[in-house]
Design a protein around this motif. Structure first.
Motif, mmCIF file in Angstrom:
data_model
loop_
_atom_site.group_PDB
_atom_site.id
_atom_site.type_symbol
_atom_site.label_atom_id
_atom_site.label_comp_id
_atom_site.label_asym_id
_atom_site.label_seq_id
_atom_site.Cartn_x
_atom_site.Cartn_y
_atom_site.Cartn_z
ATOM 1 N N ARG A 3 -5.747 0.799 2.810
ATOM 2 C CA ARG A 3 -4.991 0.368 3.964
ATOM 3 C C ARG A 3 -5.884 0.562 5.231
ATOM 4 N NH1 ARG A 3 0.913 3.005 5.017
ATOM 5 N NH2 ARG A 3 1.080 1.615 3.189
ATOM 6 N N ARG A 4 -6.120 -0.061 6.260
ATOM 7 C CA ARG A 4 -6.835 0.121 7.325
ATOM 8 C C ARG A 4 -6.101 1.056 8.439
ATOM 9 N NH1 ARG A 4 -11.830 -2.880 7.420
ATOM 10 N NH2 ARG A 4 -11.481 -4.701 6.044
ATOM 11 N N HIS A 6 -4.483 2.866 11.586
ATOM 12 C CA HIS A 6 -3.497 2.283 12.253
ATOM 13 C C HIS A 6 -3.643 3.167 13.750
ATOM 14 C CE1 HIS A 6 -0.648 0.502 9.062
ATOM 15 N NE2 HIS A 6 -1.477 -0.342 9.694
ATOM 16 N N GLN A 143 1.413 -5.995 2.364
ATOM 17 C CA GLN A 143 0.160 -6.259 2.746
ATOM 18 C C GLN A 143 -0.253 -7.627 2.396
ATOM 19 O OE1 GLN A 143 -1.415 -2.500 0.464
ATOM 20 N NE2 GLN A 143 -2.755 -2.472 2.581
ATOM 21 N N VAL A 159 -4.565 -6.809 4.998
ATOM 22 C CA VAL A 159 -4.182 -6.003 6.095
ATOM 23 C C VAL A 159 -2.809 -5.701 5.859
ATOM 24 C CG1 VAL A 159 -5.707 -7.196 7.827
ATOM 25 C CG2 VAL A 159 -3.518 -8.146 7.127
ATOM 26 N N THR A 201 -0.807 -7.669 12.513
ATOM 27 C CA THR A 201 -1.100 -6.359 11.902
ATOM 28 C C THR A 201 -1.557 -5.325 12.987
ATOM 29 O OG1 THR A 201 -2.280 -5.483 10.084
ATOM 30 C CG2 THR A 201 -3.394 -7.102 11.445
ATOM 31 N N SER A 203 -3.821 -3.031 11.369
ATOM 32 C CA SER A 203 -4.827 -2.721 10.725
ATOM 33 C C SER A 203 -6.126 -3.185 11.651
ATOM 34 C CB SER A 203 -5.144 -3.580 9.317
ATOM 35 O OG SER A 203 -4.137 -3.410 8.638
#
Length: 290
Positions: A3-4, A6, A143, A159, A201, A203
């Motif tokens: 996960r990117r 946030h 995602q 993302v 997103t 992300s």
């Protein structure tokens, strides 16, 4: 890929939606300007190629080069058609963003939404709820491997889906920006042929050379679009299959609303969090489980 990163929770919630919307609108304006410049450049290239090819001189002297340039002209035409269509979709998304009441879905309402039973990507209940809309989720709902438009030069990235914006297509649309393909205001209750869903997103997937752009500064980033036909016999294009989980959740949201598995309330924004003027925003819709 994990996960990117946030945005902080302090800028992700109902009271921050006015700011979120303003930043996304600014990003849409920036992308629109980029596409306008590219369309202008491509039309100039097309004009130069046509001037050479239409003179027939090159055909007489170098027929092999003529054929090569003719291929380049066809590519330029296709590029312009794609850009104009993408720009039309973007402008509609920007109009929807400025007109609809945002809907906040707290984490407590997500399980009830997931429990809704729908046919794969059946958006009938969604358009029954609204022809156009914008929902934001307290927690990511899935995602996807989002491939940003190639003209924005972003490679495929996994993302989180933190928000979705949709509008409806009524009848055939060829991408001409003079013709608005969206299904009109919700009051008209037109029967659309398909729903265009924009995947948004939080992300952090922006390349380093875009870090100072409005797109990078926006809390939400529009990373992909999927067209969901309302004809149950129609198929989602292969290139959009990775986005189906997001579209299915949005369809579940429409079903949850129509079956009263969740209810919609309204929350007024604090005075300091409101946006005034023609695109003012003083309240948001909030979902709660039944």
């Amino acid at each position: 890929m994990g996960r990117r990163n946030h945005t902080p929770k302090s800028v992700w919630g109902p009271s921050a939606i006015a700011q979120i919307r303003a930043e996304l609108d600014h990003a849409y304006q920036e992308i629109d300007a980029q596409w306008t410049r590219r369309i202008t450049r491509q039309r100039r290239v097309l004009g130069d190629l046509s001037s050479v090819l239409d003179s027939q001189i090159l055909m007489d002297i170098r027929p092999d080069m003529h054929d090569e340039l003719d291929g380049e002209r066809e590519e330029a035409v296709e590029d312009i058609i794609d850009l104009v269509a993408e720009q039309a979709y973007l402008r509609i998304a920007a109009r929807v963003l400025s007109r609809v009441t945002p809907t906040w879905v707290p984490a407590s309402a997500i399980p009830a939404t997931r429990a809704a039973t729908v046919e794969p990507c059946d958006a009938t209940d969604l358009v029954g709820f609204a022809n156009t809309g914008w929902v934001l989720f307290e927690e990511p709902v899935t995602q996807v491997d989002a491939l940003w438009d190639s003209h924005r030069l972003v490679l495929p990235s996994e993302v989180t889906v933190d928000s979705m914006l949709w509008w409806s297509i009524a009848g055939d649309h060829d991408g001409d920006d003079d013709e608005d393909p969206s299904a009109g205001d919700d009051d008209e209750r037109l029967l659309p042929d398909a729903v265009v869903v924009h995947i948004l997103t939080r992300s952090d997937v922006m390349p380093s050379f875009m870090k100072g752009s409005a797109q990078a500064k926006s809390i939400l980033k529009d990373v992909s679009t999927i067209v969901v036909p309302l004809d149950v016999d129609a198929e989602i294009p292969r290139e959009s299959q990775d986005l189906v989980p997001a579209a299915e959740f949005l369809a579940q949201f429409g079903t949850a609303v129509s079956t009263h598995a969740v209810h919609i309330g309204r929350r007024s924004l604090p005075p300091g969090k409101q946006r005034r003027g023609g695109d003012g925003l003083d309240s948001v819709a909030v979902i709660r489980a039944a």
